[in-house]
Motif scaffolding. Structure first.
Motif, PDB file in Angstrom:
ATOM      1  N   VAL A 110       2.332  -1.802   8.969  1.00  0.00           N
ATOM      2  CA  VAL A 110       1.224  -0.907   8.616  1.00  0.00           C
ATOM      3  C   VAL A 110       1.690   0.103   7.569  1.00  0.00           C
ATOM      4  O   VAL A 110       0.995   0.374   6.585  1.00  0.00           O
ATOM      5  N   HIS A 111       2.912   0.658   7.775  1.00  0.00           N
ATOM      6  CA  HIS A 111       3.449   1.671   6.852  1.00  0.00           C
ATOM      7  C   HIS A 111       3.593   1.095   5.440  1.00  0.00           C
ATOM      8  O   HIS A 111       3.198   1.725   4.445  1.00  0.00           O
ATOM      9  N   LYS A 112       4.151  -0.131   5.351  1.00  0.00           N
ATOM     10  CA  LYS A 112       4.353  -0.762   4.038  1.00  0.00           C
ATOM     11  C   LYS A 112       3.026  -1.054   3.359  1.00  0.00           C
ATOM     12  O   LYS A 112       2.895  -0.900   2.136  1.00  0.00           O
ATOM     13  N   LEU A 113       2.033  -1.484   4.135  1.00  0.00           N
ATOM     14  CA  LEU A 113       0.697  -1.748   3.576  1.00  0.00           C
ATOM     15  C   LEU A 113       0.119  -0.484   2.951  1.00  0.00           C
ATOM     16  O   LEU A 113      -0.390  -0.500   1.818  1.00  0.00           O
ATOM     17  N   LEU A 114       0.204   0.634   3.691  1.00  0.00           N
ATOM     18  CA  LEU A 114      -0.344   1.902   3.200  1.00  0.00           C
ATOM     19  C   LEU A 114       0.433   2.407   1.990  1.00  0.00           C
ATOM     20  O   LEU A 114      -0.144   2.995   1.071  1.00  0.00           O
ATOM     21  N   GLU A 115       1.764   2.175   1.987  1.00  0.00           N
ATOM     22  CA  GLU A 115       2.577   2.567   0.821  1.00  0.00           C
ATOM     23  C   GLU A 115       2.161   1.790  -0.417  1.00  0.00           C
ATOM     24  O   GLU A 115       2.078   2.340  -1.515  1.00  0.00           O
ATOM     25  N   LYS A 116       1.892   0.490  -0.232  1.00  0.00           N
ATOM     26  CA  LYS A 116       1.463  -0.357  -1.357  1.00  0.00           C
ATOM     27  C   LYS A 116       0.132   0.110  -1.929  1.00  0.00           C
ATOM     28  O   LYS A 116      -0.157  -0.093  -3.104  1.00  0.00           O
ATOM     29  N   LYS A 117      -0.684   0.744  -1.084  1.00  0.00           N
ATOM     30  CA  LYS A 117      -1.993   1.257  -1.526  1.00  0.00           C
ATOM     31  C   LYS A 117      -1.857   2.620  -2.218  1.00  0.00           C
ATOM     32  O   LYS A 117      -2.860   3.218  -2.604  1.00  0.00           O
ATOM     33  N   GLY A 118      -0.624   3.128  -2.323  1.00  0.00           N
ATOM     34  CA  GLY A 118      -0.388   4.395  -3.019  1.00  0.00           C
ATOM     35  C   GLY A 118      -0.779   5.629  -2.226  1.00  0.00           C
ATOM     36  O   GLY A 118      -1.039   6.691  -2.794  1.00  0.00           O
ATOM     37  N   LEU A 119      -0.813   5.517  -0.871  1.00  0.00           N
ATOM     38  CA  LEU A 119      -1.193   6.657  -0.026  1.00  0.00           C
ATOM     39  C   LEU A 119       0.025   7.543   0.239  1.00  0.00           C
ATOM     40  O   LEU A 119       1.166   7.112   0.085  1.00  0.00           O
ATOM     41  N   HIS A 120      -0.238   8.797   0.639  1.00  0.00           N
ATOM     42  CA  HIS A 120       0.849   9.777   0.817  1.00  0.00           C
ATOM     43  C   HIS A 120       0.913  10.275   2.255  1.00  0.00           C
ATOM     44  O   HIS A 120      -0.036  10.122   3.019  1.00  0.00           O
ATOM     45  N   ASP A 121       2.045  10.933   2.599  1.00  0.00           N
ATOM     46  CA  ASP A 121       2.240  11.553   3.913  1.00  0.00           C
ATOM     47  C   ASP A 121       1.820  10.604   5.038  1.00  0.00           C
ATOM     48  O   ASP A 121       1.038  10.945   5.921  1.00  0.00           O
ATOM     49  N   ILE A 122       2.351   9.370   4.985  1.00  0.00           N
ATOM     50  CA  ILE A 122       1.968   8.341   5.963  1.00  0.00           C
ATOM     51  C   ILE A 122       2.707   8.575   7.275  1.00  0.00           C
ATOM     52  O   ILE A 122       3.912   8.818   7.286  1.00  0.00           O
TER      53      ILE A 122
END
Length: 699
Positions: A23-35
């Motif tokens: 989940v963390h890697k998916l959100l990082e790939k989407k360019g999201l912050h403070d995950i």
């Protein structure tokens, strides 16, 4: 640029750190912050510049095979979705299947009986690991479940082929397929339960919020839940009760235990107009409070949020583990394929043995332990710090604390108590009474320790205060004010004096219409624990530095008493910033301060440390907040930082060491897949257990 918005989701179906990493890697790939992803509590948080993209992100998380809700209420898992029940179900079929290896029942050796026992477990494995593996590959984020699925499927399909072709017992590995799935499910179960222990500090704090409250309504007391309390309500709180939310005492007196907030075991005496903090407990007395803050605005909620953000912030040391885990799955699949072909074609090992060696390589590989090594230690370290009244805002700060070479101290309110007394008041052109009235009125607008002390002392002596129409505070200089008649006043340090004005032995100066009218000499006492702290720092090879806006003579006197050789005095905020930048070039630097003028230096330093009674700006600028104004908290902070980093290094060593040793052993045929699955499950538990040890470890 649009303001970032915090999105909070409930995500169910995450059973291990491997799921959380996906989940963390998916959100990082989407360019999201403070995950922030917490699989133990089904929480996912992130910041986005475009809130309208949230539905699409939810769809992508669901595409990984998880259920997502935007409500704050956790998603209730159905009984067949719970990891415990999946494990017990698989165990029911795996035990009789596995027992054929040592029990003399001929029917257990029947290929069709073994197929019947293995099929429900394999289907469960496909739904649990296969689904996750498929979605992770589809999204370009291969995870550990790919290895488990390939390994168990290879064993099952090979056995199925042997059964259909009636090739005999040498082709039957149903127990291998079922045992792999059962043991990895056991590992997931142990991991989830163990990780929930590492996050217990946050959960303990959250429990303080779940209380009942007695509300005054039309002269009667009504019992309500803490979630129903609103600002402006009047609550009655008696001896033994928890204070549910933040408020101001409007009636009564009480001894309040604030240990959950400060770590201080002795109760604090409070009365009318004092602040009551949500989550603390009344040991003796009875009070009524006017509610000022509820929900996410309370001090306790803000501390919980800061701790969650801190757990999400990755130390630099974790990046090594992340890089290895990212390429781990394809590398292991490659090693497994090479193992099979080398064994079968180059070394003439039997097809069955070559297949088992390849499966063992897949199953024994464990990037989970690498992924767990850092976050579990950080969570426990942050929790232990919080219980000692030390609030650390970032997991990355822990690593910085352990590497400090310099600790820079502000003087007033940091190394000294900040409780000032007026030693002398010299009035040049105005009466003493008027000077006291002006100083009391102008300093009432400042949060600086000197200002608070002067207002308290002058209010007792002369309650009259001059009223101003405009007051401003300049960092490092002092206060500027204007009265209704247009007169301008300046009150501050010797920096406000002209070159021809004599400071004498005075510290603070009052000017009216740019003419010096009064001078004050003040005295301050050194904090009792300051001497021991400086000695401790020197033993740890951390160089103490004094950085103050106060007079050079006073700073040198303080340095001589405490044993601080490196001293910078009479500095402005911008000068403090430049000095911190210079010290940072020589090594990792912490700054300890409490005033508005320390804020830039706190932000610039590697680790900014602020006292709980500091100005709001100082607290916002710091990475560490000491909830007790006792300087011995810094000693505890250093010990916790050092031992947390040591635990992370131990965890990473065992995680890497396990794989470096286990994979060659499996490839050479010394470990069968079942032993591999068991040791893989317990490698996670060893890493988590080492982290949990930090909770009670002697520092």
């Amino acid at each position: 640029m649009e303001k970032e918005e915090l999105v909070e989701l409930q995500v169910s179906g995450m059973h291990c750190n491997n799921c959380a990493l996906s989940v963390h890697k998916l959100l990082e790939k989407k360019g999201l912050h403070d995950i922030y992803v917490d699989f133990a509590n089904d929480e996912v948080k992130f910041k986005t510049d475009d809130p309208t993209s949230t539905p699409l992100i939810i769809k992508e998380i669901e595409g990984l095979g998880y259920k997502v809700s935007e409500d704050s209420i956790p998603i209730e898992e159905k009984s067949y979705e719970k990891i415990e029940n999946k494990f017990y179900f698989s165990l029911l079929f795996t035990i009789p299947l596995f027992s054929h290896m040592f029990l003399p029942f001929h029917w257990l050796h029947n290929p069709l009986v073994q197929l019947a026992l293995c099929t429900p477990v394999y289907i469960l494995g496909c739904l649990h690991f296969g689904k996750s593996a498929y979605h992770s590959l589809k999204n370009g984020i291969p995870n550990m479940d790919v290895l488990i699925f390939i390994g168990s499927s290879a064993a099952f399909m090979y056995s199925l082929y042997g059964t259909i072709q009636n090739l005999g017992p040498d082709f039957l590995f149903y127990e291998t397929a079922a045992t792999i799935i059962s043991l990895v499910l056991l590992g997931n179960l142990l991991e989830k339960r163990s990780v929930s222990q590492t996050t217990s500090a946050v959960r303990d704090l959250m429990l303080f919020q779940e209380v009942k409250a007695n509300k005054m309504l039309n002269g009667e007391i009504v019992e309500i839940h803490s979630s129903e309390i609103r600002p402006g309500d009047v609550l009655v709180i008696n001896s033994g009760d928890k204070i549910p939310v933040d408020g101001e005492i409007i009636w009564g007196e009480a001894s309040i235990n604030e240990a959950m907030l400060t770590g201080e075991s002795l109760p604090v005496e409070k009365s009318k107009y004092d602040q009551a903090i949500g989550g603390t407990m009344i040991e003796k007395g009875s009070i009524q409070i006017l509610v000022t803050k509820t929900g996410k605005h309370t001090i306790l909620s803000q501390i919980i949020e800061l701790m969650k953000k801190a757990q999400a912030a990755k130390p630099t040391i974790q990046k090594l583990g992340d890089k290895v885990a990212a390429i781990f799955v394809p590398v292991v699949v490659g090693i497994s394929v090479i193992t099979f072909f080398l064994a079968f074609y180059a070394f003439d090992v039997s097809f069955q043995k070559s297949m088992l060696n390849a499966i063992a390589v897949l199953v024994i590989s464990c990037p989970c332990a690498m992924g767990l090594a850092t976050p579990t230690a950080v969570m426990v370290g942050l929790g232990r710090a919080a219980k000692n009244g030390i609030l650390i805002k970032g997991g990355n700060t822990i690593e910085e604390i352990a590497k400090l070479k310099f600790m820079v101290f502000d003087k007033t309110g940091t190394l000294t108590t900040g409780n000032f007394k007026i030693r002398a008041l010299d009035c040049i052109q105005i009466s003493e009474k008027k000077a006291e009235s002006i100083i009391s009125g102008i300093e009432g607008y400042s949060n600086h320790p000197i200002a608070r002390s002067l207002v308290t002392e002058l209010s007792l002596k002369s309650p009259e205060k001059m009223i101003f129409i405009k007051v401003t505070e300049e960092k490092g200089l002092g206060m500027t004010a204007t009265d209704s008649e247009g007169n301008t006043y300046m009150f501050g340090s010797m920096q406000i004096l002209n070159s021809d004005e004599d400071p004498g032995n005075y510290s603070l100066f009052l000017k009216m219409n740019d003419i010096l009218v009064a001078r004050i000499a003040i005295e301050d006492e050194i904090k009792p624990e300051a001497v021991n702290l400086i000695k401790t720092l020197k033993k740890l090879n951390i160089i103490p530095v004094l950085l103050s806006g106060d007079q050079k003579k006073k700073c040198e006197e303080l340095g001589a008493v405490l044993g601080i050789e490196e001293i910078y005095a009479e500095t402005m905020p911008h000068q403090k910033l430049a000095i911190i930048d210079e010290i940072k070039k020589r090594g990792k630097t912490a700054m300890v301060g409490d005033g508005i003028n320390d804020a830039p230096a706190l932000t610039s330093s590697d680790v900014g440390i602020s006292m709980s009674d500091s100005s709001h700006i100082a607290i916002q600028s710091a990475e560490v907040i000491l909830l007790k104004s006792d300087l011995s908290s810094i000693d505890n902070m250093l010990k916790i930082g050092k031992h947390t980093l040591l635990t992370i290094k131990q965890n990473l060593f065992w995680a890497f060491f396990y794989n470096i040793v286990a994979i060659p052993f499996a490839a050479l045929g010394f470990l069968n897949p079942m032993v591999g699955a068991l040791t893989m499950a317990f490698s996670d538990v060893i890493v988590i257990g080492n982290s949990i040890r930090l909770k009670t470890k002697s520092l």
